[in-house]
Motif scaffolding. Sequence first.
Motif, PDB file in Angstrom:
ATOM      1  N   PHE A 129       0.648  -1.287   0.094  1.00  0.00           N
ATOM      2  CA  PHE A 129      -0.025   0.004  -0.316  1.00  0.00           C
ATOM      3  C   PHE A 129       0.659   1.276   0.136  1.00  0.00           C
ATOM      4  N   ASP A 130       1.815   1.440   0.890  1.00  0.00           N
ATOM      5  CA  ASP A 130       2.641   2.701   1.050  1.00  0.00           C
ATOM      6  C   ASP A 130       3.228   2.918  -0.169  1.00  0.00           C
ATOM      7  N   HIS A 131       4.016   1.988  -0.917  1.00  0.00           N
ATOM      8  CA  HIS A 131       4.483   2.094  -2.198  1.00  0.00           C
ATOM      9  C   HIS A 131       3.827   2.551  -3.352  1.00  0.00           C
ATOM     10  N   LYS A 132       2.664   1.902  -3.179  1.00  0.00           N
ATOM     11  CA  LYS A 132       1.708   2.231  -4.383  1.00  0.00           C
ATOM     12  C   LYS A 132       1.061   3.701  -4.343  1.00  0.00           C
ATOM     13  N   LEU A 133       0.820   3.907  -2.993  1.00  0.00           N
ATOM     14  CA  LEU A 133       0.283   5.440  -2.650  1.00  0.00           C
ATOM     15  C   LEU A 133       1.309   6.315  -3.043  1.00  0.00           C
ATOM     16  N   ASN A 134       2.493   5.954  -2.606  1.00  0.00           N
ATOM     17  CA  ASN A 134       3.728   7.134  -2.998  1.00  0.00           C
ATOM     18  C   ASN A 134       3.846   7.317  -4.466  1.00  0.00           C
ATOM     19  N   GLU A 135       3.629   6.282  -5.201  1.00  0.00           N
ATOM     20  CA  GLU A 135       3.796   6.224  -6.821  1.00  0.00           C
ATOM     21  C   GLU A 135       2.508   7.261  -7.043  1.00  0.00           C
ATOM     22  N   LEU A 136       1.257   7.016  -6.849  1.00  0.00           N
ATOM     23  CA  LEU A 136       0.412   7.831  -7.230  1.00  0.00           C
ATOM     24  C   LEU A 136       0.348   9.438  -6.606  1.00  0.00           C
ATOM     25  N   MET A 137       0.965   9.358  -5.562  1.00  0.00           N
ATOM     26  CA  MET A 137       1.211  10.693  -5.031  1.00  0.00           C
ATOM     27  C   MET A 137       2.143  11.801  -5.657  1.00  0.00           C
ATOM     28  N   ASN A 138       3.276  10.813  -6.207  1.00  0.00           N
ATOM     29  CA  ASN A 138       4.150  11.647  -7.051  1.00  0.00           C
ATOM     30  C   ASN A 138       3.410  12.298  -8.412  1.00  0.00           C
ATOM     31  N   GLY A 139       2.678  11.472  -8.902  1.00  0.00           N
ATOM     32  CA  GLY A 139       1.870  11.778 -10.170  1.00  0.00           C
ATOM     33  C   GLY A 139       0.960  12.849  -9.832  1.00  0.00           C
ATOM     34  N   VAL A 140       0.313  12.747  -8.537  1.00  0.00           N
ATOM     35  CA  VAL A 140      -0.708  13.883  -8.471  1.00  0.00           C
ATOM     36  C   VAL A 140       0.220  15.251  -8.070  1.00  0.00           C
ATOM     37  N   THR A 141       1.183  15.085  -7.420  1.00  0.00           N
ATOM     38  CA  THR A 141       2.020  16.433  -7.210  1.00  0.00           C
ATOM     39  C   THR A 141       2.321  17.042  -8.645  1.00  0.00           C
ATOM     40  N   THR A 142       2.848  16.202  -9.176  1.00  0.00           N
ATOM     41  CA  THR A 142       3.233  16.676 -10.557  1.00  0.00           C
ATOM     42  C   THR A 142       1.992  17.256 -11.602  1.00  0.00           C
ATOM     43  N   LEU A 143       0.762  16.775 -11.327  1.00  0.00           N
ATOM     44  CA  LEU A 143      -0.246  17.520 -12.032  1.00  0.00           C
ATOM     45  C   LEU A 143      -0.658  18.779 -11.312  1.00  0.00           C
ATOM     46  N   ILE A 144      -0.798  18.843  -9.914  1.00  0.00           N
ATOM     47  CA  ILE A 144      -1.102  19.888  -9.316  1.00  0.00           C
ATOM     48  C   ILE A 144      -0.129  20.811  -9.389  1.00  0.00           C
ATOM     49  N   ASN A 145       1.122  20.692  -9.526  1.00  0.00           N
ATOM     50  CA  ASN A 145       2.231  21.844 -10.061  1.00  0.00           C
ATOM     51  C   ASN A 145       2.180  22.238 -11.332  1.00  0.00           C
ATOM     52  N   ALA A 146       1.736  21.472 -12.387  1.00  0.00           N
ATOM     53  CA  ALA A 146       1.305  21.811 -13.723  1.00  0.00           C
ATOM     54  C   ALA A 146       0.335  22.705 -13.837  1.00  0.00           C
ATOM     55  N   CYS A 147      -0.683  22.211 -13.150  1.00  0.00           N
ATOM     56  CA  CYS A 147      -1.909  23.108 -12.785  1.00  0.00           C
ATOM     57  C   CYS A 147      -1.706  24.551 -12.342  1.00  0.00           C
ATOM     58  N   GLU A 148      -1.049  24.632 -11.380  1.00  0.00           N
ATOM     59  CA  GLU A 148      -0.414  25.935 -10.757  1.00  0.00           C
ATOM     60  C   GLU A 148       0.297  26.791 -11.847  1.00  0.00           C
ATOM     61  N   GLU A 149       1.059  26.005 -12.566  1.00  0.00           N
ATOM     62  CA  GLU A 149       1.934  26.765 -13.376  1.00  0.00           C
ATOM     63  C   GLU A 149       0.972  27.426 -14.513  1.00  0.00           C
ATOM     64  N   VAL A 150       0.129  26.627 -15.235  1.00  0.00           N
ATOM     65  CA  VAL A 150      -0.490  27.080 -16.134  1.00  0.00           C
ATOM     66  C   VAL A 150      -1.643  28.166 -15.440  1.00  0.00           C
ATOM     67  N   GLN A 151      -1.996  28.243 -14.351  1.00  0.00           N
ATOM     68  CA  GLN A 151      -2.914  29.261 -13.858  1.00  0.00           C
ATOM     69  C   GLN A 151      -2.174  30.523 -13.556  1.00  0.00           C
ATOM     70  N   LYS A 152      -0.821  30.522 -13.334  1.00  0.00           N
ATOM     71  CA  LYS A 152       0.202  31.595 -13.027  1.00  0.00           C
ATOM     72  C   LYS A 152       0.836  32.171 -14.246  1.00  0.00           C
ATOM     73  N   SER A 153       0.651  31.339 -15.456  1.00  0.00           N
ATOM     74  CA  SER A 153       1.366  31.883 -16.702  1.00  0.00           C
ATOM     75  C   SER A 153       0.986  33.019 -17.378  1.00  0.00           C
ATOM     76  N   VAL A 154       1.462  34.248 -17.220  1.00  0.00           N
ATOM     77  CA  VAL A 154       1.378  35.300 -17.867  1.00  0.00           C
ATOM     78  C   VAL A 154       1.243  35.282 -19.421  1.00  0.00           C
ATOM     79  N   ARG A 155       2.384  34.569 -19.895  1.00  0.00           N
ATOM     80  CA  ARG A 155       2.309  34.435 -21.237  1.00  0.00           C
ATOM     81  C   ARG A 155       1.380  33.550 -21.812  1.00  0.00           C
ATOM     82  N   LEU A 156       0.705  32.297 -21.101  1.00  0.00           N
ATOM     83  CA  LEU A 156      -0.373  31.761 -21.660  1.00  0.00           C
ATOM     84  C   LEU A 156      -1.584  32.635 -21.814  1.00  0.00           C
ATOM     85  N   ARG A 157      -1.742  33.592 -20.504  1.00  0.00           N
ATOM     86  CA  ARG A 157      -3.027  34.278 -20.606  1.00  0.00           C
ATOM     87  C   ARG A 157      -2.891  35.321 -21.696  1.00  0.00           C
TER      88      ARG A 157
END
Length: 115
Positions: free
Chosen positions: A61-89
């Motif tokens: 369980f812990d190993h699989k949870l960590n694998e999933l959380m890494n992907g979720v963290t990456t996705l959250i960071n990508a969403c924040e970058e898109v929201q903050k991007s002045v160039r994209l706006r």
Amino acid sequence: FLPTKEEKTAIDQYVKNASSTEESKQAAINDFCACEKYMLAMMKVEMADEKFQCMLFKYQFDHKLNELMNGVTTLINACEEVQKSVRLRKLMAMILMLGNQINTGGSGRMAHGFT
């Protein structure tokens, strides 16, 4: 890790054939190697397959949870970058302006999609 149906049948048959008395049954079991003794012990455990699957899930369980959380963290960071991007706006505003120009022929009211 658990005995198959064929292994269970073979062990049961061997023990039955060797067990004219309780003493001969115990002697036949004592002749088993460690693997066969393990199989015999696991045959006596109720719902061994379900219990084994539960232990395996708990162990992994812990190993699989960590694998999933890494992907979720990456996705959250990508969403924040898109929201903050002045160039994209700015790019999206240009696309909206171009679409408005095409739709109205260069004159008329412009839609306000980005502020």
